[in-house]
Design an enzyme around this catalytic site. Structure first.
Site, PDB file in Angstrom:
ATOM      1  CE1 TYR A  22      -3.740  -2.351   0.080  1.00 53.86           C
ATOM      2  CE2 TYR A  22      -2.809  -3.217   2.112  1.00 53.86           C
ATOM      3  CZ  TYR A  22      -3.712  -3.311   1.075  1.00 53.86           C
ATOM      4  OH  TYR A  22      -4.596  -4.365   1.015  1.00 53.86           O
ATOM      5  CG  ASN A  72      -9.647   2.080  -0.930  1.00 52.56           C
ATOM      6  OD1 ASN A  72     -10.194   0.972  -0.827  1.00 52.56           O
ATOM      7  ND2 ASN A  72      -8.336   2.208  -0.972  1.00 52.56           N
ATOM      8  CG  HIS A  78     -13.036  -7.853  -1.754  1.00 49.27           C
ATOM      9  ND1 HIS A  78     -12.811  -7.464  -3.054  1.00 49.27           N
ATOM     10  CD2 HIS A  78     -12.015  -7.325  -1.020  1.00 49.27           C
ATOM     11  CE1 HIS A  78     -11.677  -6.742  -3.094  1.00 49.27           C
ATOM     12  NE2 HIS A  78     -11.190  -6.647  -1.871  1.00 49.27           N
ATOM     13  CG  ASP A  85     -28.335  -2.898  -1.402  1.00 45.15           C
ATOM     14  OD1 ASP A  85     -28.085  -3.284  -2.566  1.00 45.15           O
ATOM     15  OD2 ASP A  85     -28.864  -3.636  -0.548  1.00 45.15           O
ATOM     16  CG  HIS A  98      -9.552  -1.226  -4.905  1.00 43.06           C
ATOM     17  ND1 HIS A  98     -10.059  -1.443  -3.651  1.00 43.06           N
ATOM     18  CD2 HIS A  98     -10.577  -1.391  -5.768  1.00 43.06           C
ATOM     19  CE1 HIS A  98     -11.339  -1.753  -3.752  1.00 43.06           C
ATOM     20  NE2 HIS A  98     -11.677  -1.732  -5.024  1.00 43.06           N
ATOM     21  CB  SER A 100      -3.131  -3.254  -3.891  1.00 44.58           C
ATOM     22  OG  SER A 100      -4.434  -3.677  -3.507  1.00 44.58           O
ATOM     23  NE  ARG A 109      -6.393  -9.029  -0.921  1.00 38.93           N
ATOM     24  CZ  ARG A 109      -6.635  -8.639   0.336  1.00 38.93           C
ATOM     25  NH1 ARG A 109      -7.511  -7.700   0.590  1.00 38.93           N
ATOM     26  NH2 ARG A 109      -5.983  -9.187   1.348  1.00 38.93           N
TER      27      ARG A 109
END
Ligand code: DQA
Length: 143
Positions: A22, A72, A78, A85, A98, A100, A109
């Site tokens: 990250y 993010n 996931h 919603d 993201h 990564s 992921r």
């Protein structure tokens, strides 16, 4: 233009959290860099480790009529039907970001529950992903 930068669980630890994945920049660095790069934008920054707090903030962004949300969702990407919603329920467009490249990592992921209801997804470009998402909102779809 008003833009909300929304970060989900564990992203408060950026800078020290798995830096090989990250990077070393913190959320405070991101905030300073975005404010400097886009002086004409009014930013709101919010991070929470709690699903409900993120949902409440999305609803608030809707009520405020923000121009866009850069989101993010961290690990909730996931798993969270409720966040999906919420994104589907609000008017402001949401770009999923993201740090990564989630598609180059573990299979769990690879699936995002949110991406189908987002304007788009940026993955793997580090902090540049947030900047590119803001540019998308500022310059619009045509540029
Ligand atoms: C992440 C990717 C997610 O899979 C992970 O759970 C995170 C961070 C990213 O920014 O690369 O917390 O959203």
């Amino acid at each position: 233009m008003n833009i909300l930068i929304l970060n989900g669980p564990n992203l408060n630890l950026l800078g020290t959290r798995e830096p090989e994945t990250y990077g070393r920049a913190t959320l405070a660095d991101l905030e300073a860099d975005l404010r400097a790069a886009f002086p004409g934008v009014t930013f709101a920054f919010f991070q929470s480790n709690h699903e409900g707090a993120l949902i409440d903030r999305l609803h608030e962004a809707h009520r405020e009529g923000v121009g866009g949300v850069v989101f993010n969702p961290g690990g909730f990407t996931h798993t969270s039907v409720a966040l999906r919603d919420a994104v589907a329920a609000i008017d402001p467009p949401v770009v999923e970001v993201h740090l990564s490249n989630v598609h180059a990592r573990e299979a769990f992921r690879h699936r995002s529950l949110l991406a189908p209801v987002c304007a788009g997804q940026i993955s793997g470009l580090g902090m540049a992903g947030y900047h590119l998402a803001v540019r998308y909102f500022v310059e619009g779809r045509e540029s």
